[in-house]
Design a protein around this motif. Structure first.
Motif, PDB file in Angstrom:
ATOM      1  N   TYR A  70     -61.461 -53.814 -10.762  1.00  0.00           N
ATOM      2  CA  TYR A  70     -61.658 -52.291 -11.346  1.00  0.00           C
ATOM      3  C   TYR A  70     -61.397 -51.430 -10.019  1.00  0.00           C
ATOM      4  CZ  TYR A  70     -63.409 -55.128 -15.565  1.00  0.00           C
ATOM      5  OH  TYR A  70     -63.722 -55.745 -16.224  1.00  0.00           O
ATOM      6  N   LEU A  71     -60.209 -50.709  -9.878  1.00  0.00           N
ATOM      7  CA  LEU A  71     -60.009 -49.931  -9.050  1.00  0.00           C
ATOM      8  C   LEU A  71     -59.700 -48.418  -9.148  1.00  0.00           C
ATOM      9  CD1 LEU A  71     -58.338 -52.728  -6.547  1.00  0.00           C
ATOM     10  CD2 LEU A  71     -60.697 -51.702  -6.441  1.00  0.00           C
ATOM     11  N   LEU A  72     -60.084 -47.545  -8.509  1.00  0.00           N
ATOM     12  CA  LEU A  72     -59.499 -46.256  -8.794  1.00  0.00           C
ATOM     13  C   LEU A  72     -59.026 -45.813  -7.365  1.00  0.00           C
ATOM     14  CD1 LEU A  72     -62.404 -44.559 -10.593  1.00  0.00           C
ATOM     15  CD2 LEU A  72     -60.081 -45.008 -11.658  1.00  0.00           C
ATOM     16  N   GLY A  73     -57.943 -44.825  -7.210  1.00  0.00           N
ATOM     17  CA  GLY A  73     -57.567 -44.748  -6.110  1.00  0.00           C
ATOM     18  C   GLY A  73     -56.402 -43.652  -5.972  1.00  0.00           C
ATOM     19  N   VAL A  74     -55.493 -43.498  -4.856  1.00  0.00           N
ATOM     20  CA  VAL A  74     -54.647 -42.640  -4.679  1.00  0.00           C
ATOM     21  C   VAL A  74     -53.480 -42.997  -3.669  1.00  0.00           C
ATOM     22  CG1 VAL A  74     -56.023 -41.217  -2.808  1.00  0.00           C
ATOM     23  CG2 VAL A  74     -54.373 -40.307  -4.023  1.00  0.00           C
ATOM     24  N   THR A  75     -52.231 -42.628  -4.257  1.00  0.00           N
ATOM     25  CA  THR A  75     -51.181 -43.002  -3.305  1.00  0.00           C
ATOM     26  C   THR A  75     -50.483 -41.735  -2.962  1.00  0.00           C
ATOM     27  OG1 THR A  75     -49.224 -44.649  -3.077  1.00  0.00           O
ATOM     28  CG2 THR A  75     -49.754 -43.670  -5.372  1.00  0.00           C
ATOM     29  N   TRP A  76     -49.658 -41.961  -1.597  1.00  0.00           N
ATOM     30  CA  TRP A  76     -49.030 -40.718  -1.294  1.00  0.00           C
ATOM     31  C   TRP A  76     -47.993 -41.034  -0.257  1.00  0.00           C
ATOM     32  CZ3 TRP A  76     -53.642 -41.730   0.812  1.00  0.00           C
ATOM     33  CH2 TRP A  76     -53.806 -41.921   1.855  1.00  0.00           C
ATOM     34  N   ASP A  77     -46.832 -40.241  -0.217  1.00  0.00           N
ATOM     35  CA  ASP A  77     -45.923 -40.459   0.747  1.00  0.00           C
ATOM     36  C   ASP A  77     -45.251 -39.119   1.043  1.00  0.00           C
ATOM     37  OD1 ASP A  77     -43.580 -41.303   2.010  1.00  0.00           O
ATOM     38  OD2 ASP A  77     -42.994 -42.492   0.693  1.00  0.00           O
ATOM     39  N   ILE A  78     -45.812 -38.508   2.265  1.00  0.00           N
ATOM     40  CA  ILE A  78     -45.314 -37.492   2.825  1.00  0.00           C
ATOM     41  C   ILE A  78     -44.226 -37.963   3.832  1.00  0.00           C
ATOM     42  CG2 ILE A  78     -45.761 -35.491   4.214  1.00  0.00           C
ATOM     43  CD1 ILE A  78     -48.591 -35.536   3.123  1.00  0.00           C
ATOM     44  N   THR A  79     -42.975 -37.791   3.609  1.00  0.00           N
ATOM     45  CA  THR A  79     -41.669 -38.404   4.329  1.00  0.00           C
ATOM     46  C   THR A  79     -41.733 -37.838   5.793  1.00  0.00           C
ATOM     47  OG1 THR A  79     -40.396 -38.018   2.205  1.00  0.00           O
ATOM     48  CG2 THR A  79     -39.326 -38.421   4.512  1.00  0.00           C
ATOM     49  N   GLY A  80     -41.709 -38.705   6.637  1.00  0.00           N
ATOM     50  CA  GLY A  80     -41.590 -38.519   7.885  1.00  0.00           C
ATOM     51  C   GLY A  80     -43.026 -38.305   8.674  1.00  0.00           C
TER      52      GLY A  80
END
Length: 227
Positions: A70-80
């Protein structure tokens, strides 16, 4: 997002002694995303894994088990600039045999990439997971952290450096291994279709069982062709 995968492990050598390692695993998981910014989302992930040994003795000695994460998290992608995924939670491992103790522990999976320059990238990875044993233990509680750097020095020359540390606890309290890995590679593009590379690998393991300590160094010459 629905995830379904599986694999089979078959020992090809010393079948008389090692066939008891043969096993199948099926993983099924669900991941839910909630967008909080255009390039950032929160997530919840559930993964259930079923491990079945083909030549496993029945009753009190069986290594068959079911794992749940069971996992909680965050994902992001700030280009460059940077992108990554961070997941933290818990893992449960429940054995078919009553004689083997159920395990509850911390689990995480992190991968972060930072690109301060278009031709230079750093990546940090770390995880905590359970692995299947190769000996008398119930399972392996594995922790790992790694850092890599990829850099293009010119249109023809690029390099890669990666270091990794792995700690493996063979439960219940059989032994602990600490392993350091270092890989360096330098590539040179002779022309558009050909590339030559020089690679060095170093591995060192220190174990609570001193008979299992070892060190290894490998030098490699790589030639790559693309058509």
């Amino acid at each position: 997002q629905v995830n379904l995968n599986g694999w089979s492990w078959r020992q090809q050598t010393r079948r008389d002694l090692l066939r008891r390692r043969d096993r199948d695993r099926i993983n099924a998981g669900l991941t839910f995303f909630y967008r909080v910014m255009p390039k950032t989302s929160l997530l919840f992930e559930f993964v259930r894994g079923s491990i079945e040994y083909l030549h496993d003795p029945s009753g009190r000695q069986s290594l068959n088990s079911v794992e749940q994460r069971y996992l909680l998290g965050v994902t992001w992608d700030i280009t460059g600039l940077t992108r990554g995924t961070v997941k933290v939670g818990s893992v449960e491992k429940d054995f078919e045999a009553d004689s083997r103790q159920r395990f509850n522990g911390l689990s995480w999976d992190v991968a972060i990439q930072w690109a301060p320059l278009s031709y230079s990238h750093f990546q940090l990875t770390t995880f905590a997971a359970t692995q299947e044993p190769f000996g008398l233990s119930n399972f392996i509680d594995e922790r790992s952290v790694g850092l890599s750097w990829l850099h293009a020095w010119s249109d023809r020359v690029d390099s890669q450096v990666r270091g990794q540390f792995i700690r493996e606890d063979y439960e219940p309290n059989i032994r602990r291994d600490k392993t350091w890995l270092l890989t360096t590679q330098l590539n040179y593009a002779i022309q558009r279709l050909w590339q030559v590379g020089f690679k060095f690998d170093h591995q060192q393991r220190n174990s609570s069982n001193e008979r299992l300590d070892f060190s290894r160094r490998i030098f490699s010459l790589l030639i790559k062709s693309s058509f």
